[in-house]
Design a protein around this motif. Structure first.
Motif, short mmCIF file in Angstrom:
data_model
loop_
_atom_site.label_atom_id
_atom_site.label_comp_id
_atom_site.label_asym_id
_atom_site.label_seq_id
_atom_site.Cartn_x
_atom_site.Cartn_y
_atom_site.Cartn_z
N MET A 62 0.65 -1.12 0.11
CA MET A 62 0.23 -0.05 0.04
C MET A 62 0.79 1.42 0.26
SD MET A 62 -2.80 -1.05 -0.21
CE MET A 62 -3.42 0.36 -0.17
N GLY A 115 -15.59 12.47 7.91
CA GLY A 115 -15.47 13.26 6.15
C GLY A 115 -14.07 11.72 5.74
N ILE A 120 -8.43 0.90 6.19
CA ILE A 120 -7.14 0.22 6.22
C ILE A 120 -6.39 -0.68 7.24
CG2 ILE A 120 -5.24 -1.64 5.01
CD1 ILE A 120 -6.83 -0.54 3.02
N LEU A 162 -8.76 7.21 17.47
CA LEU A 162 -9.14 8.45 16.29
C LEU A 162 -8.04 8.31 15.12
CD1 LEU A 162 -9.47 11.25 18.32
CD2 LEU A 162 -11.56 8.98 17.91
N THR A 167 -5.11 15.03 5.31
CA THR A 167 -4.43 16.46 5.96
C THR A 167 -6.01 17.02 6.58
OG1 THR A 167 -3.93 17.08 4.07
CG2 THR A 167 -2.20 16.83 5.23
#
Ligand code: B12
Length: 226
Positions: A62, A115, A120, A162, A167
């Motif tokens: 990834m 948002g 993953i 979290l 960004t």
């Protein structure tokens, strides 16, 4: 195939966005060759270490996908194909990462903030924590601060984790912490944050307890204060 070769092939297939042997892959013409799922199945059968598959196969793959997206070589559907390959691999690996029979070490509430749809990394953290004996409550992606705080109020977890990969959405983490403060619950939980754009400095700035660069650091931290 040897363990090292299998892991390298898993990484290549993640980069190619190939779930299984039917997929032709980003470079095309690869259909017929074993894909991520077949390789993971073979690796499980031959006792290749599941954590190594996650770190050096899936996550390493990834990282390259991200770099190719940044350089413009990959577009969103390519990124998504790779993400789906990792998702299918994690479904197969989860039972091998969650060692059963471990006594619960407490509740861990985790979410990707409002948002943000990246999950993953969060899912890997969840699986590793379950493996380490925590009871994980996973609220999914795009979760508003209010929902996280309400769930914390009801479930009384020891930890709140979290995740943010953008960004723009990392700022939402501060909002979650402030919502917990408003409800008078900030000091009842330890707050862990993670995701590519976050850092130790950012964690300090927003008043989180710790920043974790990967799932292993998350387990190390929770175990250290337990
Ligand atoms: C896959 C991917 C996608 C997939 C997500 C699929 C999914 N189900 O998650 C899709 C295609 C949907 C996607 C969409 C977008 N993406 Co995207 N995506 C990525 C990519 C390539 C990989 C992320 C990933 O899965 N990494 C692998 C995991 C294992 O690593 P990780 O997430 O960092 O997690 C580890 C640690 O960070 C830590 N951790 C993570 N969370 C947490 C939480 C806690 C509590 C703890 C303790 C630890 C922890 O532990 C994890 C495991 O070790 C990144 C590139 C990158 N370098 O990150 C871009 C990237 C994040 N995406 C990017 C962008 C721009 C987007 C889009 C805006 C694109 C668009 N124009 O639509 C959208 C946004 C959608 C949204 N609203 O969220 C940019 C962000 C740039 C920025 N500065 O903000 C990146 C960096 C790509 C780039 N180089 O430009 N994306």
């Amino acid at each position: 195939m040897e363990a090292k070769e299998l892991i390298e092939k898993i990484k290549e297939n993640v980069i190619q966005g190939r779930i299984n042997k039917e997929d032709e892959g980003f470079d095309e013409g690869l259909d017929g060759e074993p894909g991520t799922v077949e390789l993971i199945e073979e690796a499980i059968k031959t006792d290749v270490d599941a954590e190594q598959m996650v770190i050096n196969g899936l996550t390493a793959g990834m990282e390259i996908v991200g770099a190719r997206f940044e350089s413009g070589e990959y577009l969103i559907p390519d990124m998504l194909a790779s993400a789906e390959a990792v998702g299918a691999a994690m479904d197969l690996l989860a039972p091998h990462l969650e060692k059963s029979g471990v006594k619960s070490r407490g509740k861990f509430l985790i979410a990707t903030v409002k948002g943000d749809l990246h999950d993953i990394g969060k899912n890997i953290v969840s699986i590793m924590l379950k493996g380490a004996g925590y009871e994980v409550i996973d609220l999914g992606t795009d979760v508003p601060a209010e929902k996280i705080a309400e769930t914390a109020e009801q479930q009384k977890p020891k930890f709140v984790g979290l995740s943010a990969l953008l960004t723009t959405t990392m700022r939402e983490m501060e909002n979650v912490i402030n919502t917990l403060k408003d409800k008078g619950m900030r000091d009842d939980v330890k707050i862990l944050i993670g995701g590519a754009p976050t850092s130790r400095e950012f964690a300090e700035k927003i008043g989180a307890d710790v920043h974790c660069a990967d799932a292993f650091q998350a387990v190390e931290y929770t175990n250290s204060i337990n």
